[in-house]
Design a protein around this motif. Structure first.
Motif, mmCIF file in Angstrom:
data_model
loop_
_atom_site.group_PDB
_atom_site.id
_atom_site.type_symbol
_atom_site.label_atom_id
_atom_site.label_comp_id
_atom_site.label_asym_id
_atom_site.label_seq_id
_atom_site.Cartn_x
_atom_site.Cartn_y
_atom_site.Cartn_z
ATOM 1 N N LEU A 43 0.874 -1.170 -0.041
ATOM 2 C CA LEU A 43 -0.004 -0.008 0.166
ATOM 3 C C LEU A 43 0.865 1.183 -0.056
ATOM 4 C CD1 LEU A 43 -2.853 -1.106 2.566
ATOM 5 C CD2 LEU A 43 -3.018 -0.956 -0.045
ATOM 6 N N ILE A 44 1.968 1.289 0.851
ATOM 7 C CA ILE A 44 2.890 2.446 0.944
ATOM 8 C C ILE A 44 3.550 2.507 -0.423
ATOM 9 C CG2 ILE A 44 4.825 3.329 2.056
ATOM 10 C CD1 ILE A 44 4.222 1.997 4.611
ATOM 11 N N TYR A 45 3.933 1.503 -0.928
ATOM 12 C CA TYR A 45 4.659 1.626 -2.248
ATOM 13 C C TYR A 45 3.815 1.991 -3.403
ATOM 14 C CZ TYR A 45 6.686 -0.571 -6.656
ATOM 15 O OH TYR A 45 7.562 -0.521 -7.722
ATOM 16 N N SER A 46 2.252 1.507 -3.572
ATOM 17 C CA SER A 46 1.530 1.846 -4.550
ATOM 18 C C SER A 46 0.907 3.458 -4.582
ATOM 19 C CB SER A 46 0.452 1.069 -4.716
ATOM 20 O OG SER A 46 -0.381 1.009 -3.451
ATOM 21 N N THR A 47 1.074 4.041 -3.233
ATOM 22 C CA THR A 47 0.694 5.440 -3.242
ATOM 23 C C THR A 47 2.032 6.407 -3.424
ATOM 24 O OG1 THR A 47 0.824 5.148 -0.782
ATOM 25 C CG2 THR A 47 -1.311 4.835 -2.129
ATOM 26 N N LYS A 48 3.139 6.032 -3.649
ATOM 27 C CA LYS A 48 3.972 6.974 -3.851
ATOM 28 C C LYS A 48 4.056 7.723 -5.070
ATOM 29 C CE LYS A 48 8.146 4.315 -1.471
ATOM 30 N NZ LYS A 48 9.292 3.444 -1.992
ATOM 31 N N GLU A 49 4.514 8.910 -5.202
ATOM 32 C CA GLU A 49 4.293 9.814 -6.174
ATOM 33 C C GLU A 49 4.506 9.292 -7.484
ATOM 34 O OE1 GLU A 49 3.116 13.207 -7.874
ATOM 35 O OE2 GLU A 49 2.855 12.821 -5.713
ATOM 36 N N GLU A 50 5.812 8.439 -7.650
ATOM 37 C CA GLU A 50 5.968 7.840 -8.719
ATOM 38 C C GLU A 50 5.064 6.577 -9.210
ATOM 39 O OE1 GLU A 50 8.886 6.296 -5.891
ATOM 40 O OE2 GLU A 50 7.935 8.063 -6.136
ATOM 41 N N ASN A 51 4.369 6.157 -8.340
ATOM 42 C CA ASN A 51 3.305 4.884 -8.418
ATOM 43 C C ASN A 51 1.916 5.180 -8.476
ATOM 44 O OD1 ASN A 51 5.932 3.553 -8.768
ATOM 45 N ND2 ASN A 51 5.766 2.986 -6.539
ATOM 46 N N LYS A 52 1.489 6.402 -7.956
ATOM 47 C CA LYS A 52 0.135 6.321 -7.749
ATOM 48 C C LYS A 52 -0.853 6.521 -8.869
ATOM 49 C CE LYS A 52 0.224 11.509 -7.148
ATOM 50 N NZ LYS A 52 -0.190 12.733 -6.423
ATOM 51 N N THR A 53 -0.199 6.811 -10.152
ATOM 52 C CA THR A 53 -1.366 6.995 -11.384
ATOM 53 C C THR A 53 -1.528 5.592 -12.079
ATOM 54 O OG1 THR A 53 -0.267 9.259 -11.459
ATOM 55 C CG2 THR A 53 -1.662 8.461 -13.349
ATOM 56 N N TYR A 54 -2.710 5.278 -12.335
ATOM 57 C CA TYR A 54 -2.927 4.387 -13.101
ATOM 58 C C TYR A 54 -4.122 4.705 -14.252
ATOM 59 C CZ TYR A 54 -7.377 3.476 -10.273
ATOM 60 O OH TYR A 54 -8.395 3.498 -9.836
ATOM 61 N N LEU A 55 -4.070 3.924 -15.059
ATOM 62 C CA LEU A 55 -5.159 3.851 -16.127
ATOM 63 C C LEU A 55 -6.453 3.137 -15.794
ATOM 64 C CD1 LEU A 55 -5.671 5.321 -18.924
ATOM 65 C CD2 LEU A 55 -5.044 2.820 -19.978
#
Length: 404
Positions: free
Chosen positions: A137-149
């Motif tokens: 959860l922490i990893y997926s909400t980092k600035e570089e990871n938070k955007t998805y299609l």
């Protein structure tokens, strides 16, 4: 050139592919020193009920993290922003959503303030699962990871927690759900929830949905809906959820709701309007032409939007949509003829030819639907009012021609 320029005019941000990320994310086990820390942590699936806006009719999902050493944190995959590029991106299907970690109590209170029901389901996890869940959860909400299609049915605020939960169970949750057929198609689920909105909105969205929403699905795909995900995890864990708040004013989603039956009423109204010229009163005839001109103009614009979605965008849910043949750009011709009939005598011959052509196309689609097993698109909610309108238009135009 303009369309292609708009389509390629923006740099695509880095996108977080959750399947690839979960496959490559390294799991770890808690140490003896960490056991007490993770044992005291809890994770909950938060399920928000339907809201007022169209995209809120389907509810909302988030994961809530609680710990004695921290304030509650809500991990939420339903964040989007109405910035300058939003509408262009939406037009082309580039739905850039983000995963945010926000203050948990605020997230719940915002749902309650909007009078949306809130349920909390405790996720039954061991210490190792909790550690891996928090890390991801922490990893997926980092600035570089938070955007998805974002995808309406395949990748949204409910499917992301679904995929993560299944990953924690070693794939058992996915295996169980994929072996269980869904009781309704995606289209039927969408129509039920759009009953909370208005009929025109429900009918328009159903028109835009292609055959992918009419396939037989499993409960895995059905978990695009937050309430279904909540129910499936409850059953998997054999546990119960807690009601944090029950809506006081919002009506509940019906268990059964048919757009087709309501489309019959739409068709009857269209017939009544199209029959007005038979009164032989010029002012009544003009009222009919004005109303039908507007209706056909709306249909024409809608068909052009669908054509644009199918040819130039990544709105995959619209691909292969035969509704384009039921309500087509030929409606623009009928709109023009009705408006042209206001200043001069009525264009009955041209209206007869155009209505007859559209009626023939609709009947061809119906025949294909009946005789070809692989032709699975459920288009009856569109077909019913369309064929009623075209047939009555052709009849009235013919009667007016023969009387003169």
């Amino acid at each position: 050139i303009l369309i292609l320029g708009l389509y390629g005019g923006e740099t695509t941000p880095p996108l977080f592919d959750i399947d690839k990320e979960l496959d490559s994310f390294k799991k770890s086990e808690v140490t003896e020193e960490e056991k007490e820390k993770y044992n005291d942590m809890e994770f909950y699936l938060i399920t928000g009920g339907p809201g007022s806006l169209v995209w809120e009719n389907f509810g909302h999902s988030a994961i809530l993290f609680t710990s004695p050493d921290s304030f509650p944190i809500a991990y939420d995959w339903g964040i989007f922003t109405f910035d300058d590029s939003f509408f262009v991106n939406f037009a082309f299907g580039r739905l850039y959503y983000e995963a945010w970690a926000t203050y948990g109590e605020y997230r719940i209170e915002s749902l309650i303030a909007d009078d949306r029901s809130v349920r909390a389901l405790k996720l039954e996890l061991d210490e190792n699962q909790k550690k891996n869940l928090l890390s991801f959860l922490i990893y997926s909400t980092k600035e570089e990871n938070k955007t998805y299609l974002y995808d309406y049915f395949r990748d949204n605020c409910a499917t992301r927690p679904r995929d993560i939960y299944s990953w924690l169970t070693g794939g058992e949750f996915e295996e169980k759900l994929k072996s269980t057929p869904s009781e309704e198609t995606l289209r039927e689920t969408v129509e039920r929830h759009l009953s909370l909105s208005t009929f025109p909105v429900a009918w328009t969205i159903s028109y835009l949905l292609g055959p992918d929403t009419d396939k037989e699905e499993t409960m895995w795909e059905a978990c695009f809906l937050p309430s279904t995900l909540n129910a499936c995890i409850k059953e998997y864990q054999e546990s119960e959820d807690d009601i944090i708040y029950s809506s006081e004013s919002r009506k509940s989603v019906p268990e059964k709701w048919s757009l087709k039956t309501r489309s019959i009423l739409m068709g009857l109204i269209l017939i009544a309007i199209s029959l007005l010229p038979l009164t032989k009163k010029r002012w009544v005839e003009r009222i009919s032409d004005i109303i039908l001109g507007i209706i056909y103009l709306f249909f024409a614009v809608l068909s052009l939007v669908l054509l644009f979605f199918m040819l130039f965008t990544i709105h995959n849910v619209t691909k292969g949509n035969v509704n384009f043949l039921l309500i087509s750009p030929l409606c623009l011709v009928s709109s023009f003829l009705h408006f042209a009939s206001l200043s001069k005598k009525r264009k009955n011959k041209a209206l007869l030819i155009n209505s007859g052509t559209m009626l023939a196309l609709a009947l061809i689609v119906l025949v294909l639907r009946l005789i070809i097993p692989s032709f699975i698109q459920d288009s009856y909610a569109v077909f019913i009012p369309a064929i009623m309108l075209y047939a009555s238009e052709a009849f009235v135009s013919y009667k007016c021609m023969t009387k003169k």
